[in-house]
Scaffold this motif. Structure first.
Motif, short mmCIF file in Angstrom:
data_model
loop_
_atom_site.label_atom_id
_atom_site.label_comp_id
_atom_site.label_asym_id
_atom_site.label_seq_id
_atom_site.Cartn_x
_atom_site.Cartn_y
_atom_site.Cartn_z
N LEU A 57 0.73 -1.38 -0.26
CA LEU A 57 0.09 -0.25 0.09
C LEU A 57 0.50 1.69 -0.10
O LEU A 57 0.70 2.27 -0.12
CB LEU A 57 -0.61 -0.23 1.24
N GLU A 65 1.62 3.70 11.55
CA GLU A 65 0.15 3.32 11.02
C GLU A 65 0.98 1.65 11.05
O GLU A 65 0.30 0.37 10.66
CB GLU A 65 -0.33 3.49 9.87
N MET A 68 1.03 0.04 14.05
CA MET A 68 -0.46 -0.05 14.57
C MET A 68 -0.78 -1.57 13.99
O MET A 68 -0.98 -2.94 14.76
CB MET A 68 -1.63 -0.28 13.21
N ILE A 69 -0.05 -2.58 13.18
CA ILE A 69 0.04 -3.63 12.06
C ILE A 69 1.09 -4.57 12.30
O ILE A 69 0.58 -5.73 12.99
CB ILE A 69 -0.13 -3.28 10.85
N VAL B 78 -7.28 -1.74 10.64
CA VAL B 78 -7.27 -0.24 10.16
C VAL B 78 -5.84 0.45 9.85
O VAL B 78 -6.25 1.58 9.18
CB VAL B 78 -7.69 0.50 11.83
N GLY B 79 -4.78 -0.16 10.13
CA GLY B 79 -3.24 0.42 9.25
C GLY B 79 -3.91 0.47 8.48
O GLY B 79 -3.49 1.19 7.69
N LEU B 80 -3.87 -1.50 7.84
CA LEU B 80 -3.96 -0.69 6.02
C LEU B 80 -4.32 -0.12 5.40
O LEU B 80 -3.85 0.65 4.36
CB LEU B 80 -4.03 -2.37 5.18
N ALA B 82 -5.74 3.07 6.50
CA ALA B 82 -4.85 4.48 6.85
C ALA B 82 -4.19 4.76 5.74
O ALA B 82 -3.77 5.99 5.11
CB ALA B 82 -4.74 4.25 8.41
N MET B 83 -3.23 3.51 5.72
CA MET B 83 -2.08 3.72 5.18
C MET B 83 -2.57 3.09 3.02
O MET B 83 -2.37 4.89 2.29
CB MET B 83 -1.13 2.16 4.28
N ALA B 84 -3.80 2.99 3.38
CA ALA B 84 -4.67 3.48 1.33
C ALA B 84 -4.89 4.23 1.44
O ALA B 84 -4.38 5.43 0.49
CB ALA B 84 -5.25 2.89 1.16
N LEU B 86 -3.63 7.40 3.51
CA LEU B 86 -1.75 8.43 3.13
C LEU B 86 -1.09 8.17 1.66
O LEU B 86 -0.94 9.01 1.52
CB LEU B 86 -1.35 7.68 4.00
N ALA B 92 -5.05 10.41 7.08
CA ALA B 92 -6.14 9.81 7.62
C ALA B 92 -4.96 9.05 9.02
O ALA B 92 -3.63 9.33 9.19
CB ALA B 92 -6.18 8.02 7.13
N VAL B 93 -6.02 8.43 10.03
CA VAL B 93 -5.58 7.73 11.39
C VAL B 93 -6.16 6.99 12.22
O VAL B 93 -7.64 6.65 11.91
CB VAL B 93 -5.00 9.00 12.38
N SER B 94 -5.61 6.00 12.17
CA SER B 94 -6.32 4.83 12.71
C SER B 94 -6.25 5.22 14.08
O SER B 94 -5.02 4.62 14.40
CB SER B 94 -5.86 3.20 12.22
N TYR B 95 -7.25 3.61 14.61
CA TYR B 95 -7.45 4.28 16.35
C TYR B 95 -8.01 2.16 16.83
O TYR B 95 -9.15 2.17 15.89
CB TYR B 95 -8.18 4.50 17.10
N ALA B 96 -7.53 1.91 17.05
CA ALA B 96 -7.89 0.13 17.82
C ALA B 96 -9.72 0.91 18.92
O ALA B 96 -9.23 1.70 19.59
CB ALA B 96 -6.83 -0.16 19.02
N GLN B 99 -8.24 3.04 22.12
CA GLN B 99 -6.95 3.70 21.29
C GLN B 99 -8.23 5.33 21.94
O GLN B 99 -7.84 6.12 21.41
CB GLN B 99 -6.92 3.79 20.44
N LYS B 120 -11.03 12.49 21.24
CA LYS B 120 -9.99 12.30 20.41
C LYS B 120 -10.15 12.17 19.14
O LYS B 120 -10.30 12.95 18.09
CB LYS B 120 -9.28 10.44 20.56
#
Lengths: 415, 415
Positions: A57, A65, A68-69, B78-80, B82-84, B86, B92-96, B99, B120
């Motif tokens: 990606l 991020e 995170m992964i 969520v991390g993936l 966010a990367m896609a 970005l 974009a920002v991801s959260y578990a 969080q 947040k």
């Protein structure tokens, strides 16, 4: 009864059958009356799989991020190991780094541990539970997951051992100890029964892959007795025998019973060298060159500044090969500011080092090293020394030859 | 500008190419000036892979440890994503779940959301960021990860939409809306443009797999307009067209423009029936039977208590087939306490229901239903009714036949 931290690498956690083996080994220690904390790595291949997805990606995955992964691999491991223990009737509970407050800075993908809150873990241990904590990761002040970088689970284990005042930290891995050099390069390489913290630090930081260097720093700073031993032995082997296997990293020089001048030959294949030519030689030049590199979170290793000629000097340093392109980019950006004539680099260089506390009381180690390399026709590109090690940078293609020649020259195959 | 929540299922997140499609779709909404929160599921197959690993270690995986493991699938997603985003230049920002403080109870593997802290997320949205939050999970009062059970990402999405006061919650899935029944069983099944919350709740809880029933409860309790639509369309299709596709779950009965008596036929193949015979008929009997079942966290669906004969009564209820063995075990344990003569069960039964708000103003729906089943020679084992649905329990082997006959009898193929 003692508090012992066990750390298991990715190979040891590589399948559910292997996880059952880990559980059997941990149970043996617990049954013997010890309090046990286990820090497992992600199952082998998992972290690479996750990073591979990320790279599909983004060529340069966003560090936050990515963490995170990448942190999920260890989370799966702790849950599976807890189940393997519960399945054989042992009380166990797993925690992710953030759940036991392993606080780090915010340098995503290469964070440093700042503190560990031991309340929850202590309560569980006192209740007789085996506590399993994710390696490789913590949480920053803003609640973001931050990983410690590859091999970071070693650091987690030692940091947890330090915070919990454990009696010993056992690093179970797929090698059975620390060798005089990599046996894949020199078949005569020999396992050391003990090694001093300082030697181990040099070996680890110089690229010997047994332990991550930051874990050794932690072990040293907090004086955590740390043992590297095999996870491939029978998990039910007698505990006494297991407890004395592998290589113990000690804090007393006189425990270096072998009294060798040199303990080992370390090497790091993946080095890169960058030279800034024709920099005006005035105060602050090193700072103006290396400041931006540090700001980009790139670690610099060897540094050389030549004698200046006509007010101009050449400045050379090394970085790990993976950061070569990034470092070159940073320097191109500040080239005008620092008034450099040009910047050149070489990403095909390797570092070879001889390490030993015995060096302190013996002269002639350097000359022996240089003569050996000279006899093999190997040109030395850079030299760097510390009290207990001498490192040289050489062309990558001579690396194995240099390691073999030095191992023989210093009689390391003999106990 | 509106705040919109998007939810994507595992199939939509099934590969990095599909994740790029999701990113393109999300970016389109963000570019149109909307504030967007995305709740993705784990990549398809991932949750099963993780549960499979757990089951290799424990037949009945420890629920807390299972949640530790199973929750990682969404964290990777969520991390993936966010990367896609970005990677195509979108902030974009991801959260578990933990969080952003999605607080749940401690019923591991089937937890319920208790609260969501929006501070947040609001700050990020106001800063123009696309916020991506793990579905399926939250954190309990003791800091343990708790998952909501299969399909829980729908619930997460609707709960987040409710907490953030979103204008609409869009559930992107691999079907293009809610049908009069499952098109795989009845080829004439027809997509509904709107459905009332109550009907959807009955359909979801009765086993129509489009939305998890708890997500519909949330949508209903907090009056979150929720739309089920396809994630398989071109992500760059006109936004206006996309925004009106699928099936809208509405809160106004008069938006049921189609004015049908019956909206759909729901069914659930995986039912099991348990009968406790010869229980002394005295106050508290139902509680003494169902209390232990509830304590074991088993959901009971239909309940029937027969007229007592000579002070003894028979008590029958249904559970989902996956909990049949566990429920039988619980009852065997309390059999003596409740004074039952015997306990029998049948794990090969299915439930078929007709659902529609129109039932309220029309008589004869029940008799029409029973006549249709009678004409097909299908024996009814249990009956249960609510204001807007009639359910019957039948032998599993007649399920498809019953659904097809009822779909035709109520003219559901016609708009």
């Amino acid at each position: 009864m003692a508090l012992i931290v066990h750390k298991y690498g990715g190979t040891s956690m590589g399948s559910t059958d292997r996880i059952k083996n880990v559980a059997a080994r941990v149970a043996k220690w617990h049954d013997a009356g010890h309090q046990i904390i286990v820090v497992p790595s992600a199952m082998s291949g998992e972290t690479n799989r996750l990073i591979g997805l990320a790279k599909q990606l983004m060529d340069q995955p966003d560090p936050r991020e990515l963490d995170m992964i990448a942190s999920t691999g260890e989370q799966v491991s702790v849950g599976l190991l807890a189940m393997a223990l519960l399945a054989i009737g042992k009380p166990a509970v797993s925690y992710a780094g953030w759940q036991v407050a392993i606080k780090t800075d915010s340098a995503f993908t290469k964070a440093r541990i700042e503190s560990i809150d031991d309340v929850k873990v202590k309560a569980d241990l006192d209740a007789g539970k085996i506590v399993i904590i994710t390696g490789f990761q913590g949480v920053d002040a803003n609640g973001n997951i931050a990983t410690l970088g590859r091999g970071g689970s070693d650091t987690s284990a030692v940091a947890i051992a330090a915070a919990m005042k454990a009696q010993e930290c056992l690093i179970y891995t797929d090698v059975d100890g620390v060798y005089t050099t990599d046996p894949r390069v020199v078949s005569e390489a020999r396992r050391l029964k003990t090694i001093t913290f300082e030697e181990m630090l040099e070996l680890a930081s110089l690229g010997s892959k047994v332990l991550q260097s930051r874990s050794v720093e932690f072990a040293g700073n907090y004086r955590v007795p740390t043992r590297v031993l095999s996870s491939l032995t029978d998990p039910l082997m007698p505990l006494e025998e297991e407890a004395n296997s592998g290589t113990l990293i000690s804090f007393e020089e006189d425990t270096n019973m072998e009294q060798a001048v040199i303990s080992g030959i370390a090497f790091n294949r993946d080095e890169a060298k960058i030279t800034i030519l024709g920099v005006p030689d005035k105060p602050g030049v090193a700072y103006h060159i290396l400041g931006p590199v540090a700001d980009a979170n790139i670690e610099v290793d060897m540094i050389i500044q030549n004698q200046s000629v006509e007010g101009k000097t050449d400045f050379t340093f090394t970085v790990s090969r993976g950061e070569y392109v990034k470092a070159m980019g940073v320097l191109e950006g500040v080239k005008t500011d620092i008034g450099a004539a040009s910047i050149s680099g070489d990403a095909k260089v390797s570092k070879v080092s001889v390490v030993g506390v015995g060096m302190r009381s013996h002269v002639g180690v350097a000359s022996q090293m240089f003569r050996t390399l000279s006899e093999e026709g190997i040109n030395i590109l850079m030299i760097s020394t510390s009290e207990i090690k001498i490192s040289v940078l050489i062309d990558e293609k001579y690396m194995e030859l240099a390691v073999r020649a030095l191992h023989k020259a210093f009689d390391l195959e003999k106990a």
